[in-house]
Write a protein that holds these residues in place. Structure first.
Motif, PDB file in Angstrom:
ATOM      1  N   TYR A  99      -6.859  -0.926   0.452  1.00  0.00           N
ATOM      2  CA  TYR A  99      -6.014  -1.410  -0.644  1.00  0.00           C
ATOM      3  C   TYR A  99      -5.700  -2.902  -0.509  1.00  0.00           C
ATOM      4  O   TYR A  99      -5.303  -3.371   0.557  1.00  0.00           O
ATOM      5  N   GLN A 130       0.829  -1.207   0.000  1.00  0.00           N
ATOM      6  CA  GLN A 130       0.000   0.000   0.000  1.00  0.00           C
ATOM      7  C   GLN A 130       0.863   1.256   0.000  1.00  0.00           C
ATOM      8  O   GLN A 130       0.604   2.186  -0.769  1.00  0.00           O
ATOM      9  N   LYS A 189      -8.119   2.982 -10.725  1.00  0.00           N
ATOM     10  CA  LYS A 189      -8.200   2.878  -9.270  1.00  0.00           C
ATOM     11  C   LYS A 189      -9.373   3.734  -8.779  1.00  0.00           C
ATOM     12  O   LYS A 189      -9.805   4.651  -9.474  1.00  0.00           O
ATOM     13  N   TRP A 202      -9.828  -3.395  -4.499  1.00  0.00           N
ATOM     14  CA  TRP A 202      -9.993  -2.622  -3.274  1.00  0.00           C
ATOM     15  C   TRP A 202     -11.239  -3.111  -2.523  1.00  0.00           C
ATOM     16  O   TRP A 202     -12.214  -3.531  -3.138  1.00  0.00           O
TER      17      TRP A 202
END
Length: 268
Positions: A188, A162, A179, A194
């Motif tokens: 994360y 992370q 993302k 995620w």
């Protein structure tokens, strides 16, 4: 007029100017070809098509001008001069438009992050309207997916912790499409995976659109549209600056040629 069309000095100047224009036109064609390979402008072909077309036409008519001058075709030189004027005017208009469109927008720096986040409302109204159109965005989204930006993104940063991931400098499309937004505060697991918290009262609607499926990710997010807008903005700004420089240099050398014609004592 007869002097301009047939005098030895004017013909020499015309040939020199055409050669310089030809050489200056090469970077325009090159930058157009490079833009075509960038994801942002690759997916918006009509954005790089004008500069490629104008660059090719400038090279062609510059070569034609040299040929006409060598063969002493006065009337053809006149027609050539008018065509080059129209091409340069069009190029100047394209450059100004590109610089105006690319004047607004940019990423928002984040604390303790190497990358930026992008908001569609920060960009010019023309560019914002262009990418926010649902029908048009579906085509752009498909193009971005086929370019495998997020697949390469996942492979590149897949082994990151992370902390390592947060320190990376990402492209605008990687940050916006591959993302979730930083506002979501997801946990994360990997660059494209995620964990959503149980609470779903998000202030950013992009959080509800995120999906860990590689076919979903954030391709439907406003941040993805903003990422593409930023890529286009950056590429157009480069193209606009190069084209403006070309026009200025062409005007400079043409002005020098006029000075030589006005002062016969000067040599070519």
């Amino acid at each position: 007029m007869a002097y301009f069309l047939y005098s030895k000095k004017s013909i020499q100047i015309y040939i020199c100017t055409s050669v310089i224009t030809f050489l200056l036109g090469v970077p325009i064609l090159v930058i157009g070809s490079l833009l075509k390979q960038e994801v942002g402008t690759e997916c918006e072909f009509y954005l790089n098509a004008p500069i490629i077309t104008l660059g090719a036409l400038i090279l062609f008519f510059s070569a034609a001008g040299i040929l006409c001058a060598v063969r002493l075709k006065g009337l053809q030189l006149c027609c050539h001069g008018y065509i080059m004027f129209l091409l340069l005017t069009t190029l100047l208009g394209y450059s100004i438009f590109a610089l105006v469109v690319s004047a607004k927008g940019g990423g928002e720096p984040l604390a303790r992050r190497g990358y930026k986040e992008y908001r569609l409302e920060d960009y010019s109204s023309w560019l914002k309207k262009r990418v926010d159109n649902t029908k048009h965005w579906n085509q752009l989204k498909t193009c971005i997916y086929k370019s495998q930006v997020c697949s390469k993104f996942s492979d590149k940063f897949g082994d990151n912790t992370q902390h390592q991931f947060y320190s990376n400098k990402l492209s605008s499309i990687e940050s916006g499409c591959c993302k979730p937004s930083n506002d979501c505060e997801f946990k994360y697991k990997s660059p494209t995976e995620w964990t959503k918290p149980k609470e779903d009262n998000y202030t950013n609607e992009d959080c509800n659109k995120w999906g860990n499926d590689k076919d979903v990710l954030c391709f439907n997010c406003q941040s993805c549209k903003a990422g593409l807008a930023d890529a286009v903005k950056t590429n157009w700004k480069k193209a606009g600056i190069i084209c403006i420089i070309f026009v200025i240099l062409h005007m400079f050398f043409s002005f020098c040629g006029c000075l030589v014609l006005e002062n016969p004592q000067l040599t070519v």
